[in-house]
Design a protein around this motif. Structure first.
Motif, PDB file in Angstrom:
ATOM      1  N   ARG A 206      19.720   0.507  -9.214  1.00 10.13           N
ATOM      2  CA  ARG A 206      19.529   1.711  -8.408  1.00 10.13           C
ATOM      3  C   ARG A 206      18.371   2.574  -8.895  1.00 10.13           C
ATOM      4  N   ARG A 207      17.809   2.243 -10.055  1.00 10.64           N
ATOM      5  CA  ARG A 207      16.658   2.994 -10.552  1.00 10.64           C
ATOM      6  C   ARG A 207      15.328   2.372 -10.137  1.00 10.64           C
ATOM      7  N   VAL A 208      15.361   1.258  -9.418  1.00 11.86           N
ATOM      8  CA  VAL A 208      14.114   0.575  -9.085  1.00 11.86           C
ATOM      9  C   VAL A 208      13.358   1.319  -7.990  1.00 11.86           C
ATOM     10  N   ASP A 209      12.044   1.168  -7.996  1.00  8.25           N
ATOM     11  CA  ASP A 209      11.208   1.714  -6.923  1.00  8.25           C
ATOM     12  C   ASP A 209      11.012   0.696  -5.801  1.00  8.25           C
ATOM     13  N   LEU A 210      10.996  -0.581  -6.184  1.00  9.41           N
ATOM     14  CA  LEU A 210      10.753  -1.649  -5.211  1.00  9.41           C
ATOM     15  C   LEU A 210      11.620  -2.837  -5.579  1.00  9.41           C
ATOM     16  N   LEU A 211      12.536  -3.204  -4.696  1.00  6.75           N
ATOM     17  CA  LEU A 211      13.438  -4.341  -4.937  1.00  6.75           C
ATOM     18  C   LEU A 211      13.086  -5.461  -3.962  1.00  6.75           C
ATOM     19  N   LEU A 212      12.801  -6.649  -4.510  1.00  3.58           N
ATOM     20  CA  LEU A 212      12.450  -7.819  -3.704  1.00  3.58           C
ATOM     21  C   LEU A 212      13.484  -8.902  -3.987  1.00  3.58           C
ATOM     22  N   ILE A 213      14.216  -9.325  -2.949  1.00  8.89           N
ATOM     23  CA  ILE A 213      15.246 -10.359  -3.102  1.00  8.89           C
ATOM     24  C   ILE A 213      14.821 -11.581  -2.297  1.00  8.89           C
ATOM     25  N   ASP A 214      14.713 -12.719  -2.961  1.00  7.93           N
ATOM     26  CA  ASP A 214      14.287 -13.960  -2.314  1.00  7.93           C
ATOM     27  C   ASP A 214      15.484 -14.896  -2.133  1.00  7.93           C
ATOM     28  N   ASP A 215      15.379 -15.807  -1.145  1.00  7.28           N
ATOM     29  CA  ASP A 215      16.424 -16.802  -0.878  1.00  7.28           C
ATOM     30  C   ASP A 215      17.789 -16.150  -0.665  1.00  7.28           C
ATOM     31  N   MET A 216      17.820 -15.138   0.184  1.00  4.65           N
ATOM     32  CA  MET A 216      19.044 -14.372   0.425  1.00  4.65           C
ATOM     33  C   MET A 216      20.191 -15.242   0.905  1.00  4.65           C
ATOM     34  N   GLN A 217      19.880 -16.361   1.551  1.00  2.00           N
ATOM     35  CA  GLN A 217      20.935 -17.214   2.106  1.00  2.00           C
ATOM     36  C   GLN A 217      21.847 -17.795   1.027  1.00  2.00           C
ATOM     37  N   PHE A 218      21.409 -17.757  -0.240  1.00  2.00           N
ATOM     38  CA  PHE A 218      22.211 -18.314  -1.319  1.00  2.00           C
ATOM     39  C   PHE A 218      23.136 -17.291  -1.970  1.00  2.00           C
ATOM     40  N   LEU A 219      23.080 -16.046  -1.508  1.00  2.00           N
ATOM     41  CA  LEU A 219      23.937 -15.024  -2.082  1.00  2.00           C
ATOM     42  C   LEU A 219      25.359 -15.207  -1.563  1.00  2.00           C
ATOM     43  N   GLN A 220      26.322 -15.268  -2.471  1.00  2.00           N
ATOM     44  CA  GLN A 220      27.705 -15.553  -2.084  1.00  2.00           C
ATOM     45  C   GLN A 220      28.681 -14.717  -2.902  1.00  2.00           C
TER      46      GLN A 220
ATOM     47  N   ASN B 161       0.821  -1.208   0.000  1.00  3.83           N
ATOM     48  CA  ASN B 161       0.000   0.000   0.000  1.00  3.83           C
ATOM     49  C   ASN B 161       0.857   1.262   0.000  1.00  3.83           C
ATOM     50  N   ALA B 162       1.949   1.242   0.774  1.00  7.35           N
ATOM     51  CA  ALA B 162       2.835   2.404   0.819  1.00  7.35           C
ATOM     52  C   ALA B 162       3.505   2.628  -0.526  1.00  7.35           C
ATOM     53  N   ALA B 163       3.977   1.537  -1.148  1.00 10.17           N
ATOM     54  CA  ALA B 163       4.646   1.664  -2.452  1.00 10.17           C
ATOM     55  C   ALA B 163       3.693   2.205  -3.506  1.00 10.17           C
ATOM     56  N   ILE B 164       2.446   1.779  -3.454  1.00 10.28           N
ATOM     57  CA  ILE B 164       1.454   2.275  -4.416  1.00 10.28           C
ATOM     58  C   ILE B 164       1.273   3.780  -4.263  1.00 10.28           C
ATOM     59  N   ASN B 165       1.393   4.270  -3.020  1.00  8.97           N
ATOM     60  CA  ASN B 165       1.193   5.690  -2.727  1.00  8.97           C
ATOM     61  C   ASN B 165       2.501   6.473  -2.650  1.00  8.97           C
ATOM     62  N   ASN B 166       3.563   5.902  -3.261  1.00 14.49           N
ATOM     63  CA  ASN B 166       4.870   6.575  -3.326  1.00 14.49           C
ATOM     64  C   ASN B 166       5.436   6.894  -1.950  1.00 14.49           C
TER      65      ASN B 166
ATOM     66  N   ALA C  67       4.704  -7.792  -5.127  1.00 14.83           N
ATOM     67  CA  ALA C  67       4.954  -7.409  -6.521  1.00 14.83           C
ATOM     68  C   ALA C  67       3.657  -7.344  -7.315  1.00 14.83           C
ATOM     69  N   HIS C  68       2.789  -8.331  -7.132  1.00 12.58           N
ATOM     70  CA  HIS C  68       1.498  -8.352  -7.823  1.00 12.58           C
ATOM     71  C   HIS C  68       0.677  -7.114  -7.501  1.00 12.58           C
ATOM     72  N   ALA C  69       0.522  -6.854  -6.198  1.00 11.34           N
ATOM     73  CA  ALA C  69      -0.361  -5.777  -5.768  1.00 11.34           C
ATOM     74  C   ALA C  69       0.112  -4.426  -6.287  1.00 11.34           C
ATOM     75  N   VAL C  70       1.408  -4.155  -6.180  1.00  9.07           N
ATOM     76  CA  VAL C  70       1.936  -2.858  -6.615  1.00  9.07           C
ATOM     77  C   VAL C  70       1.847  -2.732  -8.129  1.00  9.07           C
ATOM     78  N   SER C  71       2.207  -3.803  -8.838  1.00  6.94           N
ATOM     79  CA  SER C  71       2.174  -3.768 -10.301  1.00  6.94           C
ATOM     80  C   SER C  71       0.758  -3.561 -10.835  1.00  6.94           C
TER      81      SER C  71
END
Length: 480
Positions: free
Chosen positions: A237-251, A166-171, A196-200
């Motif tokens: 860096r130009r994104v409005d909303l960044l969603l990262i899943d499965d962070m434990q696999f980042l190496q 809701n916040a992202a939708i309202n900037n 992602a669905h709701a905002v898009s």
């Protein structure tokens, strides 16, 4: 490229052998034996199946495994399509964008609009500006707020996710960053997809990027190899909303790069949501400063599901299956699955899917015995419990709301007689007690009364499927 029909038939034979070795005879016979190879064209494998259900099931549950089996010989294969086979003929596959042709009476090919196959929704915009044709990970269109089942274990995470959307939708930006963590299968990915669905849907102009950690690593490594890392950084860096899943696999370097990107996004008040299987402090592959930034945001745990939430999930999935396929899930089966499958939400979904498949393939009614047989590998292993008559009296008393002392009394009203007979039946079925001993424990009754009750209940089970399910559930509850 495998082009001749003979070579493709040989390839299909090898693929079938690999699948059979990987999944076993029983699973192969259920899901793969009736598939036929229709065509291998470019990166697409086109198979056919004799029923719509089998098409849907294979496409949804085994596409990756089938593609992997083909890639042993045909490395160009990346996609699978399964279509319905009617009277030995497969329906034509949907044309890919590059292959679609204009209708015969349409305008020239240069101006005709191609009929493209449906593609997975991807929430990512402005990617062409990076110069690398970057794209986000595919969004599962089934994972929305409407399909999420909330309960005491996940209600905080659910509420936070809706507030972020809701916040992202309202900037606006509320909590930043937001870090959701839990063990596998408890709904983290569902919530990220739902955001992602709701905002898009509400604002298509938003630049939303959903990436799994391995996708993030792939893009970063590719950018470095192509000497376009700066373009990759600028894109993120130009994104409005960044969603990262499965962070434990980042190496490695990609974890370091994420740290720089995170800092830039937070400084610019851009919303970041991260999901992982452990708290930020346990992500040892991340720099201490990054872990500190994640911990300094809103950290939201999802705990193990309780019985009420498991039942709500099973009920929702069963209702969806009933609406789609028309089968009936008795309440006793809902209760049994909710009690027996305790690992995580994906297993609950899988349990319902298996029961649907068993019903569709064999025609068997969905019952507790069918669930017990079909879900054996999902059910927790436990030592057999010694059931006592006192346990049976307590269970039956609670289930039928009849005081224990009335079960042992001489009352003959129907609301007492039937529960008493069921309790005697359970005592005979689940204990080693003799009929005279059971009679004595039920208010000093004769053994012939016990035998009459047992036979009466056995007949009622034959005549009343719902009652049979109910009694079967009581058995399972007593044996837990």
């Amino acid at each position: 490229m495998i082009d001749s029909s003979e070579n493709q038939r040989e390839l299909w034979t090898r693929v079938r052998a690999r699948l059979k070795a990987a999944v076993g005879e029983d699973v192969f016979a259920s899901w793969f034996a009736r598939l036929e190879l229709e065509e291998l064209s470019g990166d697409l494998v086109h198979l056919s199946a004799p029923t719509r259900f089998l098409c849907s099931w294979v496409q949804s549950n085994y596409a990756d495994r089938i593609v992997e089996a083909f890639r042993n010989d045909a490395t160009e294969v990346t996609r699978l399509q399964v279509t319905l086979r009617v009277n030995g003929q497969a329906r034509p596959r949907l044309a890919a964008p590059a292959e679609a042709e204009a209708p015969a009476a349409a305008a020239p090919a240069s101006t005709a609009a191609p009929t493209a196959a449906p593609t997975p929704m991807r929430v990512v915009r402005d990617s062409a500006k990076s110069g690398d044709a970057l794209s986000g990970s595919a969004i599962d269109q089934r994972m929305t707020f409407d399909t999420f089942v909330a309960g005491s274990a996940n209600e905080m995470a659910f509420g936070v996710a809706r507030q972020i959307a809701n916040a992202a939708i309202n900037n606006a930006v509320t909590f930043n960053p937001v870090y959701i963590h839990s063990t596998v299968g408890l709904g983290k990915s569902h919530l990220l997809n739902a955001i992602a669905h709701a905002v898009s849907e509400a604002d298509p102009s938003k630049n939303i990027v959903y990436l799994t950690a391995d996708h993030f690593m792939y893009h970063f490594i590719t950018a470095v190899q192509r000497q376009s890392a700066l373009g990759f950084k600028e894109w993120l860096r130009r994104v409005d909303l960044l969603l990262i899943d499965d962070m434990q696999f980042l190496q490695g370097k990609s974890a370091t790069e994420f740290g720089h990107t995170l800092g830039t996004l937070l400084t610019g008040a851009k919303q970041v949501v991260v999901a992982a299987d452990s708290p930020p402090r346990d992500l040892e592959m991340l720099d201490e400063r990054v872990r500190s930034r994640l911990s300094g945001g809103l950290v939201v745990p999802i705990s193990t599901f309780d019985m009420d939430l498991r039942r709500a999930i099973v009920q929702r999935r069963a209702d969806q299956a009933t609406a789609r396929f028309g089968m009936h899930f008795p309440p006793a089966v809902i209760d049994y699955v909710s009690r027996a499958v305790i690992s995580h939400g994906r297993d609950l979904d899988g349990a319902v899917n298996r029961l649907v498949a068993a019903n569709q393939l064999t025609g068997e009614l969905i019952t507790v015995p069918l669930a017990e047989k079909t879900l054996a590998d999902l059910i927790r292993t436990r030592d057999a419990k010694r059931v006592r008559i006192e346990d049976i009296l307590k269970m039956v008393s609670r289930h039928y709301k009849v005081p224990r002392n009335e079960l042992l009394s001489a009352r003959r009203s129907r609301d007492v007689v039937r529960p008493r007979q069921i309790a005697m039946y359970l005592a005979k079925a689940l204990t080693q007690r003799s009929l005279p001993e059971i009679g004595r424990r039920f208010g000093g009754r004769d053994h012939t009364t016990v035998l009459h009750s047992v036979r009466k209940v056995e007949q009622m089970i034959k005549d009343d499927i719902e009652l049979g399910q109910e009694i079967e559930l009581l058995k399972r509850m007593l044996e837990e």
